[in-house]
Write an enzyme that holds these catalytic residues in place. Sequence first.
Site, PDB file in Angstrom:
ATOM      1  CG  ASP A  52      -7.778  -3.542  -3.191  1.00 28.98           C
ATOM      2  OD1 ASP A  52      -8.134  -4.550  -3.808  1.00 28.98           O
ATOM      3  OD2 ASP A  52      -8.290  -3.188  -2.131  1.00 28.98           O
ATOM      4  CG  ASP A  83      -2.113  -0.958   0.992  1.00 34.70           C
ATOM      5  OD1 ASP A  83      -2.613  -1.022  -0.145  1.00 34.70           O
ATOM      6  OD2 ASP A  83      -2.500  -1.642   1.947  1.00 34.70           O
TER       7      ASP A  83
HETATM    8  N1  GLY Z   1      -7.595  -1.514  -0.164  1.00 34.02           N
HETATM    9  C1  GLY Z   1      -8.657  -1.854   0.665  1.00 34.02           C
HETATM   10  C2  GLY Z   1     -10.007  -1.353   0.258  1.00 34.02           C
HETATM   11  O1  GLY Z   1     -10.247  -0.926  -0.847  1.00 34.02           O
HETATM   12  O2  GLY Z   1     -10.876  -1.394   1.089  1.00 34.02           O
END
Ligand code: GLY
Length: 400
Positions: free
Chosen positions: A174, A116
């Site tokens: 994601d 992330d």
């Molecule tokens: N990356 C986690 C979400 O979109 O909730």
Amino acid sequence: MNKTFSLFLAASVFALTCAAKPTKDVDSLQWLKKTTDLISYQLNKAANTYTPGKNPRSVNPDGTVRLAPYKDWTTGFFPGSLWYGYQLTGDKKLADQAKRFTLALDSVRYLKDTHDLGFMLYCSYGNAYRLTADQIYLPALADGAQHLFARFNPKVGVIRSWDFEPWKFPVIIDNMMNLEYLYWAAKEFNKPAYAGAASTHATTTLKNHFRKDYSSYHVVDYDAKTGKVLRKVTHQGLTDESAWARGQAWGLYGYTMCYANSKDKAFLTHAERIASFIMNHPRMPKDKIPVWDFDVHNAMDVAQPAPRDASAAAVIASALLNLSTQVKDGKKYMDYAEEILKSLSSDTYLAKPGENGLFILKHSVGAFLYNSEIDTPLDYADYYYLEALNRYAEIKKIKL
Ligand code: GLY
């Protein structure tokens, strides 16, 4: 029709057209103006209320605000929102606050156990550097990009998302969002391998994450040694085979951005196919703010209306605005994004000044089946809404 009357008619139509134009412009400016005033109020008040390094993430069911420590995946969104707020309003106070909240995230540059880093560093430090060109932001950006790149496995052709059990080598849709950071860092730090990894990740994901209708799985787990797909499942969606709304939004945004950076036509074609899945979905509500999963209706006995996810809508709007500038006939994307932005800017979704934990948007969903962050404001809903408003103003050449 005689010539004089024709001329008179033509002149009248011309006059009416001229008279109509400014009214339309004034209308659209009023819509944005009201929103911008609210944004300015909420962001300034939030920056004076919260402490750098403990950034506001969402609102708990008891009304208290959930704060994100620096290790939280969402930690970059609040500083990023302050930067976008500054860009939108020109309010220098917001730039000062944005700097304060950005520099408090310095420790993120040392994290190695998360993909992330794009969300965390590119949304905060990345926007800071983009808007100020201040070199102070570069060391953190350089370290973070190096750590993100280190998670790329050339055998599998993807960047690893999570390090925890029971997964072997998991990749979530994601993860497409973190590639923009690598494309940028490739140029900034002269590391072409970063861009290569980003494009390879996008190509592998295109092959393994998508179904025939161009909706996507949430998680694909790989064998790290052979690159074989072990399973395709969900983590936050309704079922393994459902279309989790934010997941579709991440995919759309990711492929649009990958095309903008790489000019690989396969990514553009794919982005348009995902856009078509979303825009033509029979269960997309009239106001174009999706329910948290497109398949909620037929797999659940929902006694109450299923909650909408404003965060997914904001990401879709921002992605479509970008897509509208990448294709010849971008109007359909622009128009759709405008409809989303107008819905989000209506009283249904936009907070009242001083309310909503000082977030801007209401009604998002984090992880429904974990009973976590349901029908709440979310820091990333605000971030992508602000990004979309900036893109909208830029494309329409609107000076606020
Ligand atoms: N990356 C986690 C979400 O979109 O909730």
